[in-house]
Design a protein around this motif. Structure first.
Motif, PDB file in Angstrom:
ATOM      1  N   MET A 168       0.827  -1.198   0.000  1.00  0.00           N
ATOM      2  CA  MET A 168       0.000   0.000   0.000  1.00  0.00           C
ATOM      3  C   MET A 168       0.875   1.267   0.000  1.00  0.00           C
ATOM      4  O   MET A 168       0.546   2.228  -0.663  1.00  0.00           O
ATOM      5  N   ALA A 169       1.958   1.242   0.773  1.00  0.00           N
ATOM      6  CA  ALA A 169       2.835   2.411   0.837  1.00  0.00           C
ATOM      7  C   ALA A 169       3.482   2.672  -0.514  1.00  0.00           C
ATOM      8  O   ALA A 169       3.645   3.832  -0.917  1.00  0.00           O
ATOM      9  N   TYR A 170       3.846   1.599  -1.225  1.00  0.00           N
ATOM     10  CA  TYR A 170       4.444   1.766  -2.550  1.00  0.00           C
ATOM     11  C   TYR A 170       3.451   2.404  -3.510  1.00  0.00           C
ATOM     12  O   TYR A 170       3.802   3.301  -4.271  1.00  0.00           O
ATOM     13  N   PHE A 171       2.203   1.962  -3.463  1.00  0.00           N
ATOM     14  CA  PHE A 171       1.170   2.527  -4.329  1.00  0.00           C
ATOM     15  C   PHE A 171       0.963   4.008  -4.031  1.00  0.00           C
ATOM     16  O   PHE A 171       0.852   4.819  -4.944  1.00  0.00           O
ATOM     17  N   GLN A 203       1.212  12.907   3.184  1.00  0.00           N
ATOM     18  CA  GLN A 203       1.853  12.661   4.477  1.00  0.00           C
ATOM     19  C   GLN A 203       0.805  12.336   5.539  1.00  0.00           C
ATOM     20  O   GLN A 203       0.987  11.419   6.341  1.00  0.00           O
ATOM     21  N   LEU A 204      -0.288  13.059   5.542  1.00  0.00           N
ATOM     22  CA  LEU A 204      -1.362  12.823   6.494  1.00  0.00           C
ATOM     23  C   LEU A 204      -1.979  11.447   6.287  1.00  0.00           C
ATOM     24  O   LEU A 204      -2.226  10.709   7.254  1.00  0.00           O
ATOM     25  N   VAL A 223      -2.872   5.765   7.874  1.00  0.00           N
ATOM     26  CA  VAL A 223      -2.902   4.371   7.456  1.00  0.00           C
ATOM     27  C   VAL A 223      -1.850   3.550   8.190  1.00  0.00           C
ATOM     28  O   VAL A 223      -2.088   2.404   8.570  1.00  0.00           O
ATOM     29  N   TYR A 224      -0.675   4.130   8.444  1.00  0.00           N
ATOM     30  CA  TYR A 224       0.413   3.343   9.066  1.00  0.00           C
ATOM     31  C   TYR A 224       0.698   3.842  10.434  1.00  0.00           C
ATOM     32  O   TYR A 224       1.046   4.689  10.920  1.00  0.00           O
TER      33      TYR A 224
END
Length: 95
Positions: A1-4, A88-89, A94-95
């Motif tokens: 998800m972070a990569y997307f 960033q928010l 999400v993480y």
């Protein structure tokens, strides 16, 4: 998800950079007579005028100088900064 999310931010950020560059080229074309009537000028006009026209409605030229292009570029830069803050928010939530 972070990569997307990172990929999506990169694509949107580069799109804003490219659009800013096109606007700068379009504004600089005003220094050359007949540049807007060329094929390239008409193409840039169809891409840039809808956005620049919005600012021209609210910011009148002072003498022979129009500051609407500068304001439009500042707004695009602010949009890019806002996009970064938004991503960033989202990443913090999400993480």
């Amino acid at each position: 998800m972070a990569y997307f999310m990172s990929l999506l931010y990169t694509i949107l950020s580069k799109a804003l950079d490219i659009y800013s560059t096109l606007i700068i080229v379009y504004i600089l074309m005003s220094w050359f007579p007949g540049a807007y009537q060329s094929k390239f000028g008409r193409l840039l006009s169809s891409i840039c005028e809808p956005y620049l026209g919005f600012f021209r409605r609210f910011i009148p030229p002072i003498g022979m100088i129009s500051f609407s292009g500068i304001v439009a570029l500042i707004v695009l830069n602010l949009a890019k900064s806002g996009l970064y803050s938004l991503f960033q928010l989202i990443m913090r939530i999400v993480y």
